[in-house]
Design a protein around this motif. Sequence first.
Motif, short mmCIF file in Angstrom:
data_model
loop_
_atom_site.label_atom_id
_atom_site.label_comp_id
_atom_site.label_asym_id
_atom_site.label_seq_id
_atom_site.Cartn_x
_atom_site.Cartn_y
_atom_site.Cartn_z
N GLU A 1 1.37 -1.01 0.02
CA GLU A 1 0.40 -0.20 -0.26
C GLU A 1 0.46 1.40 -0.21
N PRO B 1 1.08 -4.20 4.77
CA PRO B 1 -0.20 -3.17 5.68
C PRO B 1 0.27 -3.87 7.25
N LEU B 2 0.23 -4.18 8.47
CA LEU B 2 -0.27 -4.20 9.88
C LEU B 2 -1.38 -5.64 9.11
N GLU B 3 -1.66 -4.93 8.32
CA GLU B 3 -3.49 -6.04 8.62
C GLU B 3 -3.10 -7.72 8.12
N ARG B 4 -1.91 -7.35 7.10
CA ARG B 4 -1.46 -8.53 5.96
C ARG B 4 0.03 -8.89 7.18
N TYR B 5 0.73 -8.21 7.10
CA TYR B 5 1.28 -9.11 8.34
C TYR B 5 2.28 -8.05 9.25
N PRO B 6 1.08 -8.50 10.31
CA PRO B 6 1.62 -7.96 12.32
C PRO B 6 2.57 -8.06 12.59
N ASP B 7 3.40 -8.96 12.84
CA ASP B 7 4.78 -9.50 13.25
C ASP B 7 5.70 -9.08 12.85
N PRO C 1 4.78 -0.81 9.76
CA PRO C 1 4.62 -1.97 8.41
C PRO C 1 6.14 -2.39 8.09
#
Length: 83
Positions: free
Chosen positions: A39, A52-58, A64
């Motif tokens: 994004e 995005p953190l929604e896709r890869y939060p760890d 991000p």
Amino acid sequence: MRSDATTVEDYLADLPADRLEAIEAVRRVILENLPDGYEEAMNWGMISYQVPLERYPDTYNGQPLMLAALSSQKRHMAVYLTG
């Protein structure tokens, strides 16, 4: 030189005309070639292209994962690439 803009549109609106033209040209190339799942956002005071953190939060720092960033600095414009 960090920007306090919270949106890409605000960041671009703050640029002088000569910088805006150059930044938008590079931005178009980045957006045309940005892989799926990334994004465009404002982060770290510049336009960033990130997972995005929604896709890869760890992530190690809770931020991000950045692929690239575009910035107008005091004396130059820069594209920051990360691996």
